[in-house]
Design a protein around this motif. Structure first.
Motif, PDB file in Angstrom:
ATOM      1  N   ALA A 124      68.301  75.235  65.718  1.00 36.74           N
ATOM      2  CA  ALA A 124      67.474  73.856  65.019  1.00 36.74           C
ATOM      3  C   ALA A 124      68.734  72.857  64.440  1.00 36.74           C
ATOM      4  CB  ALA A 124      66.719  74.285  63.919  1.00 36.74           C
ATOM      5  N   VAL A 125      69.682  73.637  63.912  1.00 39.29           N
ATOM      6  CA  VAL A 125      70.838  72.794  63.212  1.00 39.29           C
ATOM      7  C   VAL A 125      71.675  72.174  64.211  1.00 39.29           C
ATOM      8  CG1 VAL A 125      73.073  73.068  61.798  1.00 39.29           C
ATOM      9  CG2 VAL A 125      71.015  74.114  61.052  1.00 39.29           C
ATOM     10  N   GLN A 126      71.968  72.949  65.294  1.00 41.91           N
ATOM     11  CA  GLN A 126      72.876  72.342  66.318  1.00 41.91           C
ATOM     12  C   GLN A 126      72.001  70.988  67.010  1.00 41.91           C
ATOM     13  OE1 GLN A 126      75.981  73.028  67.053  1.00 41.91           O
ATOM     14  NE2 GLN A 126      75.775  74.428  65.539  1.00 41.91           N
TER      15      GLN A 126
ATOM     16  N   LYS B  92      65.433  84.694  62.721  1.00 39.75           N
ATOM     17  CA  LYS B  92      65.330  83.743  61.788  1.00 39.75           C
ATOM     18  C   LYS B  92      66.520  82.770  61.905  1.00 39.75           C
ATOM     19  CE  LYS B  92      61.532  84.865  59.040  1.00 39.75           C
ATOM     20  NZ  LYS B  92      61.085  85.427  57.483  1.00 39.75           N
ATOM     21  N   LYS B  93      67.649  83.586  61.522  1.00 37.65           N
ATOM     22  CA  LYS B  93      69.128  83.000  61.442  1.00 37.65           C
ATOM     23  C   LYS B  93      69.322  82.080  62.823  1.00 37.65           C
ATOM     24  CE  LYS B  93      73.711  83.694  60.251  1.00 37.65           C
ATOM     25  NZ  LYS B  93      74.389  82.881  61.211  1.00 37.65           N
ATOM     26  N   GLU B  94      68.849  82.990  63.866  1.00 31.14           N
ATOM     27  CA  GLU B  94      69.450  82.290  65.352  1.00 31.14           C
ATOM     28  C   GLU B  94      68.533  81.150  65.385  1.00 31.14           C
ATOM     29  OE1 GLU B  94      68.522  83.593  69.894  1.00 31.14           O
ATOM     30  OE2 GLU B  94      68.700  85.225  68.355  1.00 31.14           O
TER      31      GLU B  94
ATOM     32  N   THR C  41      62.305  67.707  69.411  1.00 28.09           N
ATOM     33  CA  THR C  41      60.962  68.411  70.139  1.00 28.09           C
ATOM     34  C   THR C  41      61.553  70.118  69.802  1.00 28.09           C
ATOM     35  OG1 THR C  41      60.555  66.945  71.625  1.00 28.09           O
ATOM     36  CG2 THR C  41      59.596  69.267  71.917  1.00 28.09           C
ATOM     37  N   THR C  42      62.667  70.435  70.060  1.00 28.29           N
ATOM     38  CA  THR C  42      63.399  71.782  69.953  1.00 28.29           C
ATOM     39  C   THR C  42      63.136  72.276  68.397  1.00 28.29           C
ATOM     40  OG1 THR C  42      64.825  71.380  71.841  1.00 28.29           O
ATOM     41  CG2 THR C  42      65.331  73.205  70.181  1.00 28.29           C
ATOM     42  N   VAL C  43      63.738  71.362  67.431  1.00 30.45           N
ATOM     43  CA  VAL C  43      63.564  71.695  66.214  1.00 30.45           C
ATOM     44  C   VAL C  43      62.245  72.227  65.722  1.00 30.45           C
ATOM     45  CG1 VAL C  43      63.912  70.790  63.835  1.00 30.45           C
ATOM     46  CG2 VAL C  43      65.579  70.413  65.727  1.00 30.45           C
ATOM     47  N   LYS C  44      61.164  71.089  66.057  1.00 39.74           N
ATOM     48  CA  LYS C  44      59.793  71.341  65.877  1.00 39.74           C
ATOM     49  C   LYS C  44      59.172  72.823  66.270  1.00 39.74           C
ATOM     50  CE  LYS C  44      55.284  69.250  66.616  1.00 39.74           C
ATOM     51  NZ  LYS C  44      54.666  68.083  67.370  1.00 39.74           N
ATOM     52  N   GLY C  45      59.690  72.858  67.443  1.00 37.30           N
ATOM     53  CA  GLY C  45      59.098  74.324  68.002  1.00 37.30           C
ATOM     54  C   GLY C  45      59.496  75.530  67.423  1.00 37.30           C
ATOM     55  N   PHE C  46      60.918  75.460  66.949  1.00 44.34           N
ATOM     56  CA  PHE C  46      61.581  76.682  66.297  1.00 44.34           C
ATOM     57  C   PHE C  46      60.964  76.838  64.808  1.00 44.34           C
ATOM     58  CE2 PHE C  46      65.025  76.623  69.373  1.00 44.34           C
ATOM     59  CZ  PHE C  46      64.769  77.979  69.683  1.00 44.34           C
ATOM     60  N   LEU C  47      60.530  75.507  63.948  1.00 44.17           N
ATOM     61  CA  LEU C  47      59.999  75.613  62.794  1.00 44.17           C
ATOM     62  C   LEU C  47      58.772  76.014  62.949  1.00 44.17           C
ATOM     63  CD1 LEU C  47      61.087  72.145  61.483  1.00 44.17           C
ATOM     64  CD2 LEU C  47      62.009  74.431  60.617  1.00 44.17           C
ATOM     65  N   GLN C  48      57.905  75.919  63.947  1.00 46.27           N
ATOM     66  CA  GLN C  48      56.592  76.462  64.185  1.00 46.27           C
ATOM     67  C   GLN C  48      56.671  77.914  64.740  1.00 46.27           C
ATOM     68  OE1 GLN C  48      55.137  73.871  67.506  1.00 46.27           O
ATOM     69  NE2 GLN C  48      54.120  72.595  66.051  1.00 46.27           N
ATOM     70  N   LEU C  49      57.624  78.268  65.234  1.00 47.63           N
ATOM     71  CA  LEU C  49      57.745  79.624  65.276  1.00 47.63           C
ATOM     72  C   LEU C  49      57.981  80.472  63.960  1.00 47.63           C
ATOM     73  CD1 LEU C  49      59.769  79.921  68.724  1.00 47.63           C
ATOM     74  CD2 LEU C  49      57.442  80.472  68.150  1.00 47.63           C
TER      75      LEU C  49
END
Length: 416
Positions: free
Chosen positions: A242-244, A235-237, A216-224
């Protein structure tokens, strides 16, 4: 009264034998082994009845031989084998009129019981007990009638009453005991199956929860990242976070696979103190961060067989839990020694400790003492790896004083 005494003695011995055979059957996992021991019980019972038979008149011996022969045929289907054993044993008492009566009755009975065996097994519990008693009463009555035909009539009323009633009582008691044993075993199997299904259900729910959160976290950041033009630094942050989270999800899956597949692809020689030192070196930064002092006391040149990487994984989890149990500093003591053919590893911490209830649940899938900060996977995996390496774990703990893990390995490798 002599006849009654001997028949009651037969009854007692049959029940005692059934008790001891049941203790053996309970330990048998395979259905075939249980059937063999049940058949063995009926054969031994026939033999025992003949040993304690009583002579009513010349050439006529009374015992409860018909009971194990009838019940064994009905429950196992080996009617011809049991009839053969019954006739053979009767032959040792002498070839006379009584012997030929036994041959005729038990040979005919074997045919009938072989025929009704499939039907008998489809009946309800109470019906099976009732049929067992009925067949026994009829057989006893036929035997008594044939004895009067080939020999002198039995004039003792006690002999008639005893030979009809006591076998019927014995057949009822033994049959009911067998049915009770069967039902107990079925209930135990169902409970074990229900426990497994419940464990799988909890495990599946916990895994889905633990994986859903990072995804869910990864999905949220990809949407952002797709919605707005963020600076490269931002973006790097987002990507790093997301990788973590993906690494965290991967760890959950790897831990589950380790738990599910405890068999090792290869076994190698493990030098205990060397591997434990490598694990402690990895965890030194965490120990320093928590202000924990690590002390070691090794007995050198202790070797066991197993998977080296999984051995390290188990003790990384164990040591890490000990360090996290001492957030305000303390001492972690790791000790190894050997007694006979057993290698011991002691891991002591001076942390918060655990209650008896918490100790009892250690190693359960997704049970954790860390609340929201833990998943319970690490101890589940640790216990699973140690068991796979034929090890045993004993835990002692006191709240506010600390915890000791005592691991024993008996799968010794060749010493150098």
């Amino acid at each position: 009264m002599e006849t009654t005494k001997h028949l009651l003695m037969n009854l007692s011995l049959l029940l005692v034998l059934l008790f001891f055979i049941q203790l053996i059957i309970e330990r048998q996992l395979k259905e075939k082994n249980r059937e063999r021991y049940q058949l063995f019980y009926f054969i031994i019972s026939i033999f025992t009845c003949y040993i304690f038979s009583v002579q009513v008149q010349d050439g006529i011996n009374f015992d409860l031989r018909q009971v194990p022969m009838i019940l064994g045929s009905l429950y196992t289907g080996y009617s011809f084998l049991l009839a053969g054993v019954t006739i053979l044993m009767r032959g040792f008492l002498g070839i006379n009129e009584g012997f030929w009566v036994s041959v005729g009755v038990f040979a005919g009975l074997a045919l009938i019981l072989k025929w009704i065996h499939p039907w008998f097994n489809r009946l309800t519990l109470n019906s099976r007990v009732g049929i067992s008693v009925l067949v026994t009463v009829i057989t006893s009555f036929v035997l008594m009638q044939l004895v009067t035909v080939v020999s002198e009539p039995i004039k003792h009323p006690e002999a008639w009453i005893s030979f009809i009633l006591i076998p019927a009582l014995t057949s009822g008691l033994v049959s009911y005991s067998i049915e009770t044993i069967r039902q107990t075993f079925i209930i135990r199997q169902r409970l074990a199956k229900a426990d497994k299904i419940e464990a799988v259900s909890h495990l599946s729910a916990a895994i889905s929860h633990e994986i859903r959160n990072p995804l869910t976290t990864v999905k949220g950041f990809l949407q952002l990242l797709g919605e707005k033009d963020y600076p490269d630094e931002k973006k790097k942050e987002f990507i790093d976070i997301a990788v973590q989270e993906l690494i965290r999800a991967e760890k959950v899956i790897n831990d589950y696979l380790t738990f599910a597949r405890t068999a090792f692809e290869k076994e190698e020689e493990i030098e205990v103190d060397k591997e434990l030192n490598q694990v402690l070196n990895v965890l030194n930064p965490l120990a320093n961060l928590n202000g924990v002092k690590i002390r070691t006391k090794y007995n050198p040149e202790l070797f066991i067989s197993g998977d080296r990487s999984k051995f390290k994984q188990a003790f990384i989890n164990l040591f890490k839990n000990g360090l996290e149990a001492m957030p305000n500093g303390g001492e972690l003591i790791v000790q190894t020694f050997r007694t006979g053919t057993v290698i011991h590893i002691l891991v002591r911490d001076t942390g918060v400790g655990m209650t008896e209830e918490q100790i009892a649940r250690l190693g359960e899938p997704y049970y954790t003492t860390k609340g929201q900060h833990g998943t319970g996977l690490s101890m589940m995996v640790t216990f699973s790896i140690i068991r796979a390496m034929r090890g045993k774990v004993e835990v002692k703990s006191q709240v506010g004083i600390g915890t000791t893990f005592h691991i024993r390995f008996s799968n010794l490798s060749e010493e150098k």
